[in-house]
Design a protein around this motif. Sequence first.
Motif, PDB file in Angstrom:
ATOM      1  N   GLU A   1       0.819  -1.206   0.000  1.00 21.83           N
ATOM      2  CA  GLU A   1       0.000   0.000   0.000  1.00 21.83           C
ATOM      3  C   GLU A   1       0.857   1.263   0.000  1.00 21.83           C
ATOM      4  N   ILE A   2       1.997   1.228   0.673  1.00 25.49           N
ATOM      5  CA  ILE A   2       2.918   2.365   0.649  1.00 25.49           C
ATOM      6  C   ILE A   2       3.464   2.572  -0.757  1.00 25.49           C
ATOM      7  N   ASP A   3       3.802   1.479  -1.434  1.00 23.57           N
ATOM      8  CA  ASP A   3       4.276   1.582  -2.820  1.00 23.57           C
ATOM      9  C   ASP A   3       3.249   2.322  -3.674  1.00 23.57           C
ATOM     10  N   GLN A   4       1.974   2.007  -3.471  1.00 22.63           N
ATOM     11  CA  GLN A   4       0.932   2.615  -4.287  1.00 22.63           C
ATOM     12  C   GLN A   4       0.747   4.092  -3.970  1.00 22.63           C
ATOM     13  N   ILE A   5       0.828   4.465  -2.686  1.00 24.91           N
ATOM     14  CA  ILE A   5       0.604   5.885  -2.385  1.00 24.91           C
ATOM     15  C   ILE A   5       1.840   6.724  -2.706  1.00 24.91           C
ATOM     16  N   ILE A   6       3.006   6.110  -2.748  1.00 22.04           N
ATOM     17  CA  ILE A   6       4.179   6.829  -3.270  1.00 22.04           C
ATOM     18  C   ILE A   6       3.923   7.213  -4.723  1.00 22.04           C
ATOM     19  N   GLU A   7       3.475   6.234  -5.522  1.00 18.43           N
ATOM     20  CA  GLU A   7       3.222   6.496  -6.938  1.00 18.43           C
ATOM     21  C   GLU A   7       2.113   7.527  -7.122  1.00 18.43           C
ATOM     22  N   LYS A   8       1.112   7.477  -6.250  1.00 13.02           N
ATOM     23  CA  LYS A   8       0.005   8.429  -6.361  1.00 13.02           C
ATOM     24  C   LYS A   8       0.468   9.841  -6.046  1.00 13.02           C
TER      25      LYS A   8
ATOM     26  N   THR B   1       5.882  11.116   1.329  1.00 15.56           N
ATOM     27  CA  THR B   1       5.876  10.411   2.612  1.00 15.56           C
ATOM     28  C   THR B   1       5.294   9.016   2.437  1.00 15.56           C
ATOM     29  N   ASP B   2       5.384   8.225   3.500  1.00 17.10           N
ATOM     30  CA  ASP B   2       4.733   6.912   3.480  1.00 17.10           C
ATOM     31  C   ASP B   2       3.304   6.993   4.004  1.00 17.10           C
ATOM     32  N   GLY B   3       2.797   8.219   4.152  1.00 17.09           N
ATOM     33  CA  GLY B   3       1.436   8.421   4.615  1.00 17.09           C
ATOM     34  C   GLY B   3       1.224   8.072   6.072  1.00 17.09           C
ATOM     35  N   GLU B   4       2.337   7.720   6.770  1.00 15.30           N
ATOM     36  CA  GLU B   4       2.280   7.215   8.159  1.00 15.30           C
ATOM     37  C   GLU B   4       1.470   5.916   8.219  1.00 15.30           C
ATOM     38  N   PHE B   5       1.563   5.124   7.148  1.00 13.47           N
ATOM     39  CA  PHE B   5       0.769   3.905   7.020  1.00 13.47           C
ATOM     40  C   PHE B   5       1.164   2.819   8.020  1.00 13.47           C
ATOM     41  N   ARG B   6       2.342   2.913   8.614  1.00 15.08           N
ATOM     42  CA  ARG B   6       2.744   1.897   9.591  1.00 15.08           C
ATOM     43  C   ARG B   6       2.415   2.340  11.018  1.00 15.08           C
TER      44      ARG B   6
ATOM     45  N   SER C   1      13.786   4.037   5.798  1.00 16.13           N
ATOM     46  CA  SER C   1      14.676   3.406   4.818  1.00 16.13           C
ATOM     47  C   SER C   1      13.880   2.795   3.675  1.00 16.13           C
ATOM     48  N   TYR C   2      12.757   2.175   4.011  1.00 16.55           N
ATOM     49  CA  TYR C   2      11.925   1.581   2.962  1.00 16.55           C
ATOM     50  C   TYR C   2      11.377   2.675   2.046  1.00 16.55           C
ATOM     51  N   LEU C   3      10.839   3.751   2.639  1.00 19.30           N
ATOM     52  CA  LEU C   3      10.317   4.855   1.850  1.00 19.30           C
ATOM     53  C   LEU C   3      11.386   5.413   0.926  1.00 19.30           C
ATOM     54  N   HIS C   4      12.547   5.680   1.474  1.00 20.61           N
ATOM     55  CA  HIS C   4      13.630   6.311   0.711  1.00 20.61           C
ATOM     56  C   HIS C   4      14.058   5.430  -0.463  1.00 20.61           C
TER      57      HIS C   4
ATOM     58  N   MET D   1      11.750  14.133  -3.142  1.00 22.34           N
ATOM     59  CA  MET D   1      12.402  14.171  -1.835  1.00 22.34           C
ATOM     60  C   MET D   1      11.616  13.334  -0.835  1.00 22.34           C
ATOM     61  N   SER D   2      12.274  12.374  -0.218  1.00 23.69           N
ATOM     62  CA  SER D   2      11.641  11.536   0.803  1.00 23.69           C
ATOM     63  C   SER D   2      11.531  12.337   2.091  1.00 23.69           C
ATOM     64  N   LYS D   3      10.328  12.460   2.591  1.00 25.59           N
ATOM     65  CA  LYS D   3      10.073  13.285   3.779  1.00 25.59           C
ATOM     66  C   LYS D   3       9.562  12.431   4.922  1.00 25.59           C
ATOM     67  N   VAL D   4      10.083  12.678   6.121  1.00 26.80           N
ATOM     68  CA  VAL D   4       9.587  11.991   7.310  1.00 26.80           C
ATOM     69  C   VAL D   4       9.083  13.021   8.310  1.00 26.80           C
ATOM     70  N   SER D   5       7.929  12.737   8.901  1.00 28.65           N
ATOM     71  CA  SER D   5       7.356  13.591   9.937  1.00 28.65           C
ATOM     72  C   SER D   5       7.389  12.843  11.268  1.00 28.65           C
ATOM     73  N   ILE D   6       7.915  13.509  12.290  1.00 30.53           N
ATOM     74  CA  ILE D   6       7.933  12.939  13.644  1.00 30.53           C
ATOM     75  C   ILE D   6       7.368  13.966  14.613  1.00 30.53           C
ATOM     76  N   PRO D   7       6.842  13.533  15.742  1.00 28.49           N
ATOM     77  CA  PRO D   7       6.332  14.500  16.710  1.00 28.49           C
ATOM     78  C   PRO D   7       7.457  15.338  17.292  1.00 28.49           C
ATOM     79  N   SER D   8       7.147  16.576  17.611  1.00 35.09           N
ATOM     80  CA  SER D   8       8.129  17.463  18.222  1.00 35.09           C
ATOM     81  C   SER D   8       8.556  16.941  19.590  1.00 35.09           C
ATOM     82  N   PRO D   9       9.794  17.212  20.001  1.00 35.57           N
ATOM     83  CA  PRO D   9      10.180  16.866  21.374  1.00 35.57           C
ATOM     84  C   PRO D   9       9.291  17.549  22.401  1.00 35.57           C
TER      85      PRO D   9
END
Length: 369
Positions: free
Chosen positions: A46-53, A63-68, A123-126, A134-142
């Motif tokens: 599913e991540i592969d598909q939303i990358i292409e979309k 992004t990987d849509g935060e699918f995991r 790593s998988y997304l990238h 550009m591969s982007k990752v979002s994480i919560p702020s400290p």
Amino acid sequence: MTEQLRPFRADHVGSLLRTEPLKKARQQYSEGAISEAELQQVEDQEIDQIIEKQLEVGLKSITDGEFRRSYWHFDFLENLTGIEDYVPEIGLTFNGVETKKHNVRVAGKVEFNPEHPHFEHFSYLHKQVNGRAMSKVSIPSPNQLFHPNILNHDIYPDINEYAKDVSEAYRQSILKFYDLGCRYLQIDDVYWAGLAATKQLIKNRERTEDEKAEAIKLAAKVVNDALADLPEDLLITTHICRGNYQSSWAITGGYEPIAKELFTEKLQGFFLEYDDNRSGDFEPLRHFNRDDAYIVLGLFTSKTGELENKQNILDRLDEATKYVSKDQICLSPQCGFASTEEGNILSEEDQWRKLSYVIDTAKEVYGEL
């Protein structure tokens, strides 16, 4: 302005509506009907598909849509050393809805976890993006670790020691993402919005004005310490959120109480929610006295599928330029489409139409992304 790292003229916060095959697989996994390996296989697919979309609609940050993840924040926080998850008595209160019962708390000294699962996720997304964007990752702020009832005062009697450990755990985590190829990282921050709130549905002890002032100073320091001595070619942005759960919200209040300190954060971009009146006006942007960063105006809502009036968007952009140069402004939805796995109340088709609309508007204004 000199050439620099910046968000894209049409950008997005990151989370995407979970697809039906993914929802089904996660449910089966929770019931013990499929293995973790089988779940991961569906996630990968599913991540592969939303990358292409994302590439198809024209996004430049992927992004990987935060699918995991189940949550935009808890999944990251509870995998830091010293942080544990637990089930509280009640969920968090949003306008007309309560979240699932889940939270995190300090259980030991907070440290970087070199085995954090989000490193493998990135790593998988990238790998799958493979240089096409550009591969982007979002994480919560400290700062998310400074909400009430998270800190254990027996472990950390001095909040400054706690802040130091949290910032260092984040700094090392960011460096790890960088080593894995990340060049665009975003920190999502509801805590700042809470400090500016005129109305907050999630009930906490009221701070005095002096306590609030100290909390605002500490919030900026925690982020800046986490960003110390990072590589110059790493784009880091933040997203200030007022709550996004099943198309509902938790916080009302403009940016004025926090703007001066917020804009001292050593970031190249500030994603600011401006999709409705709860966000206040643009006047706090007068504190954005920067020539090394960008404002990303969240003028498009991710809470509904209805497309905004184009002229209204252009008029609001023009209004914002009274305080910030047009060249220092980008556009995006005000938040992600699925801050939790439940997602907002709109269709996947609505989601992609909305993102395409943001891109088309940005191209009309800027001619490029």
